[in-house]
Structures are given as structure tokens and as C-alpha cells.
Design an enzyme around this catalytic site. Sequence first.
Site, PDB file in Angstrom:
ATOM      1  N   GLY A  25     -31.808-119.000   1.141  1.00 24.20           N
ATOM      2  CA  GLY A  25     -30.424-119.809   2.217  1.00 24.20           C
ATOM      3  C   GLY A  25     -31.016-121.583   1.528  1.00 24.20           C
ATOM      4  O   GLY A  25     -29.952-122.908   1.676  1.00 24.20           O
ATOM      5  N   GLU A  41     -36.498-114.783   3.303  1.00 28.60           N
ATOM      6  CA  GLU A  41     -35.734-114.789   2.203  1.00 28.60           C
ATOM      7  C   GLU A  41     -35.400-115.711   1.291  1.00 28.60           C
ATOM      8  O   GLU A  41     -34.497-115.282   0.506  1.00 28.60           O
ATOM      9  CB  GLU A  41     -35.214-113.724   1.937  1.00 28.60           C
ATOM     10  CG  GLU A  41     -35.600-112.095   2.358  1.00 28.60           C
ATOM     11  CD  GLU A  41     -34.042-111.242   2.669  1.00 28.60           C
ATOM     12  OE1 GLU A  41     -34.481-110.207   2.735  1.00 28.60           O
ATOM     13  OE2 GLU A  41     -32.798-111.677   2.588  1.00 28.60           O
ATOM     14  N   PRO A  42     -36.538-116.505   1.065  1.00 31.49           N
ATOM     15  CA  PRO A  42     -35.977-117.317   0.179  1.00 31.49           C
ATOM     16  C   PRO A  42     -35.852-117.458  -1.303  1.00 31.49           C
ATOM     17  O   PRO A  42     -36.582-116.394  -2.638  1.00 31.49           O
ATOM     18  CB  PRO A  42     -36.789-118.813   0.321  1.00 31.49           C
ATOM     19  CG  PRO A  42     -38.311-118.005   0.789  1.00 31.49           C
ATOM     20  CD  PRO A  42     -37.403-116.908   1.134  1.00 31.49           C
ATOM     21  N   GLY A  43     -34.591-117.863  -2.378  1.00 35.65           N
ATOM     22  CA  GLY A  43     -34.622-117.811  -3.911  1.00 35.65           C
ATOM     23  C   GLY A  43     -34.186-118.859  -4.584  1.00 35.65           C
ATOM     24  O   GLY A  43     -35.463-119.256  -5.429  1.00 35.65           O
ATOM     25  N   ARG A  44     -33.700-119.545  -4.096  1.00 35.53           N
ATOM     26  CA  ARG A  44     -33.940-120.666  -5.182  1.00 35.53           C
ATOM     27  C   ARG A  44     -34.716-121.623  -4.741  1.00 35.53           C
ATOM     28  O   ARG A  44     -34.605-122.609  -5.156  1.00 35.53           O
ATOM     29  CB  ARG A  44     -32.217-120.879  -4.292  1.00 35.53           C
ATOM     30  CG  ARG A  44     -31.882-122.278  -5.492  1.00 35.53           C
ATOM     31  CD  ARG A  44     -30.626-123.209  -4.118  1.00 35.53           C
ATOM     32  NE  ARG A  44     -29.661-122.113  -3.938  1.00 35.53           N
ATOM     33  CZ  ARG A  44     -28.440-122.239  -4.221  1.00 35.53           C
ATOM     34  NH1 ARG A  44     -28.189-122.773  -5.798  1.00 35.53           N
ATOM     35  NH2 ARG A  44     -27.607-121.135  -3.869  1.00 35.53           N
ATOM     36  N   ARG A  65     -23.213-121.507 -13.995  1.00 37.79           N
ATOM     37  CA  ARG A  65     -22.724-122.239 -11.857  1.00 37.79           C
ATOM     38  C   ARG A  65     -22.189-123.312 -12.350  1.00 37.79           C
ATOM     39  O   ARG A  65     -21.199-123.290 -10.950  1.00 37.79           O
ATOM     40  CB  ARG A  65     -24.140-122.727 -11.686  1.00 37.79           C
ATOM     41  CG  ARG A  65     -25.003-121.713 -11.363  1.00 37.79           C
ATOM     42  CD  ARG A  65     -26.679-122.403 -10.234  1.00 37.79           C
ATOM     43  NE  ARG A  65     -26.053-122.217  -8.688  1.00 37.79           N
ATOM     44  CZ  ARG A  65     -26.112-123.441  -8.660  1.00 37.79           C
ATOM     45  NH1 ARG A  65     -26.045-124.449  -9.144  1.00 37.79           N
ATOM     46  NH2 ARG A  65     -25.624-123.426  -7.542  1.00 37.79           N
ATOM     47  N   TYR A  73     -18.889-122.607  -9.064  1.00 38.66           N
ATOM     48  CA  TYR A  73     -19.640-123.609  -7.977  1.00 38.66           C
ATOM     49  C   TYR A  73     -19.014-124.954  -8.417  1.00 38.66           C
ATOM     50  O   TYR A  73     -19.498-126.011  -7.430  1.00 38.66           O
ATOM     51  CB  TYR A  73     -21.049-123.329  -7.678  1.00 38.66           C
ATOM     52  CG  TYR A  73     -20.920-121.608  -7.844  1.00 38.66           C
ATOM     53  CD1 TYR A  73     -20.886-120.825  -6.696  1.00 38.66           C
ATOM     54  CD2 TYR A  73     -22.012-121.214  -8.768  1.00 38.66           C
ATOM     55  CE1 TYR A  73     -20.848-119.494  -7.368  1.00 38.66           C
ATOM     56  CE2 TYR A  73     -22.759-120.189  -8.345  1.00 38.66           C
ATOM     57  CZ  TYR A  73     -21.868-119.418  -7.997  1.00 38.66           C
ATOM     58  OH  TYR A  73     -22.787-117.839  -7.823  1.00 38.66           O
ATOM     59  N   CYS A 101     -16.388-120.942 -26.452  1.00 37.66           N
ATOM     60  CA  CYS A 101     -15.204-121.526 -27.321  1.00 37.66           C
ATOM     61  C   CYS A 101     -14.774-121.074 -26.009  1.00 37.66           C
ATOM     62  O   CYS A 101     -13.507-120.516 -24.958  1.00 37.66           O
ATOM     63  CB  CYS A 101     -14.670-120.332 -28.214  1.00 37.66           C
ATOM     64  SG  CYS A 101     -13.749-120.214 -28.496  1.00 37.66           S
ATOM     65  N   TYR A 151     -31.361-118.778 -10.712  1.00 39.23           N
ATOM     66  CA  TYR A 151     -29.310-117.914 -10.399  1.00 39.23           C
ATOM     67  C   TYR A 151     -28.881-119.104 -11.751  1.00 39.23           C
ATOM     68  O   TYR A 151     -27.802-119.261 -12.146  1.00 39.23           O
ATOM     69  CB  TYR A 151     -28.453-118.571  -9.651  1.00 39.23           C
ATOM     70  CG  TYR A 151     -28.597-118.590  -8.154  1.00 39.23           C
ATOM     71  CD1 TYR A 151     -28.487-116.886  -7.703  1.00 39.23           C
ATOM     72  CD2 TYR A 151     -29.309-119.130  -6.809  1.00 39.23           C
ATOM     73  CE1 TYR A 151     -29.308-116.580  -6.788  1.00 39.23           C
ATOM     74  CE2 TYR A 151     -29.815-117.967  -5.639  1.00 39.23           C
ATOM     75  CZ  TYR A 151     -29.642-116.965  -5.501  1.00 39.23           C
ATOM     76  OH  TYR A 151     -29.738-116.486  -4.867  1.00 39.23           O
TER      77      TYR A 151
END
Length: 448
Positions: A249, A291-294, A331, A335, A362, A391
Amino acid sequence: MTNIPEHFQINSQGHLEVSGCDTVELAKKFGTPLYVLDETRIRQNCRDYVAGLAEAYPETQVCYAGKAFLCRAICCLVEQEGLGLDVVSGGELFTALKAGFPPEKIYFHGNNKSREELALALENGVGYLVVDGLYELELLRELLGGTGKRQRVLLRLAPGVEAHTHVYIQTGQEDSKFGLAINGGQALRAVKTVLESPYLELAGFHAHIGSQIFDLTSYEVAAGILGRFMVEVRRETGFIAKVLNLGGGLGIRYTREDKPLPVREAAKRTGQMVREVFAALDYPWPKLVLEPGRSIVGDAGVTLYTIGNIKTIPGIRRYVMVDGGMADNPRVALYQAVYEAVVANKAGRPAGEVVTVAGKACESGDILIRDIPLAAPEPGDILAVFATGAYTYSMASNYNRLPRPAVVLAANGQGELIVARETYEQIVANDLLPPRFCGKGVREAVEG
Ligand code: LLP
């Protein structure tokens, strides 16, 4: 004024460079749209997590959240850096296994894992199943009961913490599809069920409170709630958790407005906070997993596009259109994410003209960046959009039957393909053409 993040350079030709690679050359060599990942930066982010956390906490494990971006090469890279892996579907798990990732370092998440996905995990000796709900416990009973096998699990808890982030990427609040609610006793009942199941070994607890978080106090609050729950569990059952997984996060810099703590500092502070929480509760420190992803891959990524059509509506707006958009980066549409960009072949020049970057899908909503100053964009220029490592590819689609772009890893002046560009042939590969349909395609199919 330049908005180029500090780990990018501008070379003598005035081109944007990533880990010693000229992005204009990369675009020429591999085509656009192209995702480029700075390998040096990814490794640095991994090392900062590992070191920062270890500085502050006795026993730790950093896992990479594969949902941010997964392919076999990334599995190998994070494994080399000593990270574990968080997977959330059979497809992610399969990718990791195909990459030879050690299964015992895999955490398998998911709020609705299928029987087949669970079976795949069990067959392959996945280290931890992160159980999210009572139905999963039921499936595990069916799959494991009577086999004599035992699977290590964590229970995913809903701590009821609302992290300060976009509502679609908040996950820890009470009204959430994720996790067993602590309030109301569901979580405690699940603990008792697992402790009574001879085929399950309860290792500890997990919570993930959201994504793109800057205020670390959310983690402190979550750790406190989990800690108090763990104390309650010990009192009720005698069980002492060995593992506490606080999810991912941590936020990254998408624009100059975003001011995240450096990864090492954030990891260290998180470790300190959790350490203090458990010291105050007089509870033995569980192994702390993040558990970092970003924050591992996000700021290492840049997407390269070729600028084509430019439409000027006098007095209103100038649309600069690129050869990708919402299909390779949904994204913005999902978001309202905000990105910064430069014209890669004019990176040394001042960005004067305010334009809107639109994609080629389109759909009017396919806008990548609204009102961004760019250096005199013209057809044929290469646009580099920053902070697109997380992401984007993992959420890309074939909308409008656009092939998914390639992914290149850039390190020390070399760009290497780690995901090939999809082809039109691959786009139609799963289409089936029953003979009753007429047309040329049928004749070809019938005649072989
Ligand atoms: N662990 C769990 C259980 C998660 O659900 C997530 C993200 C992570 C770790 C990694 O979080 P990170 O460090 O990357 O923030 N598609 C959205 C983000 C969804 C995140 C879902 N879970 C976006 O593009 O912002």
C-alpha cells in the site's frame, strides 16, 4: 522547470534516458507503445525495503505483490533480491511456478479462490494460503481432509481501518468484500475452526488496508487492531501468531504533488511502529511481512508512445493523440489518476504548451493526461509518461483489439525485452469460426 523524476537523466542529445538507455532509441528498436522498466530502480526499491525493515524489526520478509506487474522475469528478479511473492490468482501462481519461484515463499491471496486454484496451490506446496472467508475453509476441508497433508495458512482480517486513499483502492474498512471481520466475532470463529482442523496450520494473520497510502499512521492503527485481536485470540485459545502480514500500500510519486517517504525510511518506520505496538501489548514479536507492489515497480516504469494526430480547438484545447491510452493504462479512466510526461526527444527543452494527451481508443473518456505543459509536441515525437510501472500492463486490455505492448527492462545502457508485443495473430488466436458462418474466413477454415 522540469518534471522529470530524479532517477531519469537527459543525455547530450537532449533525450530522456532511463538507466543509461536513450528512450528514443528504445522506442525505435522495440516500437511503441512500450513499457520500460528501470531494473536498477526496481532492485534499489527491493533493497531499500529489505534493509529498512530489517533495521527496525527482528524478523522480517518482504514479498512483492505480483498484481502490480507480473511476468516470469520479474519473478526471477525479485527472487534474486530475496523477496517472497504475493499472488492472487491461479494465473499469477502459474506464472511464478513457471519462473521457478520457490513455492514456499509464495503467499496466495484472493477473496474467492476457486477449488481449482486452491488445488494448484496445494499440489505445488505454496508456503502460505491467505484464507479470506469461511467458504474457503470449507473448500480446504474438502481438498485436504483425510489426505494426511497439512497446509500453512494465514487468516485475512478486516481491521476496520479506512486508509486515506481513493475509495476504490481502500480495502481494510469494515464494509469491504475482503477479510474476516474482527468486529462481530467472525474472525475469532475462523481462528477456532482452523485450530481444530488437523490439515491446517495457523501461522498468523494478514491485513491489507489500501493502496497509494502516504500517511503511515494507518499501518500503526491497523497493527494495533490486529495486535489487540491477537491478544484476545491468545486469551481465548492459547494460540500465539508467528506471522503478521500487513499487506502493501505504500504510495509513490505520480506527480510533483505526491511526496512519499523514501522506501527505506517508510519501511523502517513501519517496522518501528509495529515493534512498539507489540511491545506495548506484551506479545512476542511475530515475523513481520510486508507486500509492496506499486512501491517496488511503480516509479521504475515509463511508458513510451508515439504522438500522431494533433487537434487544436481554438480557444478551447489542444489534443495530442498517442498510439496507446486506456487499453495500456486504464488507471486514469478508473481512478482519475494523474500522470506527468515529457516529450522524450525534447526532454531538455522547456515545456511551454499546455495540451491534453488523448489515447487512440474509440471512447471520449480515453484521456491520459489533462492540461499538461509539453515542449512543442509534433507528430512523430515520443511521449514518455512517468510512474507507469505498476497496475498498467497488469490491467491492460485488448479493447478495440489493440495488441498489448511489449515490456522492456532497462539496465546499464541495455534494453532487454521481458514481455513481447502481442501480435494480431494472437488477438484472433482464441476466436473460433464454426463452419456455418460464411465468408472468406470460413472457406479458409474449411479448406484448412
Ligand atoms: N497485498 C494485498 C493483499 C493487496 O490486495 C495489494 C493490492 C497489495 C498487497 C499491494 O498493494 P500496493 O503496494 O501495490 O499498493 N489497481 C489499483 C491498485 C489495487 C491494489 C489491490 N491490492 C491501482 O491501480 O491503483
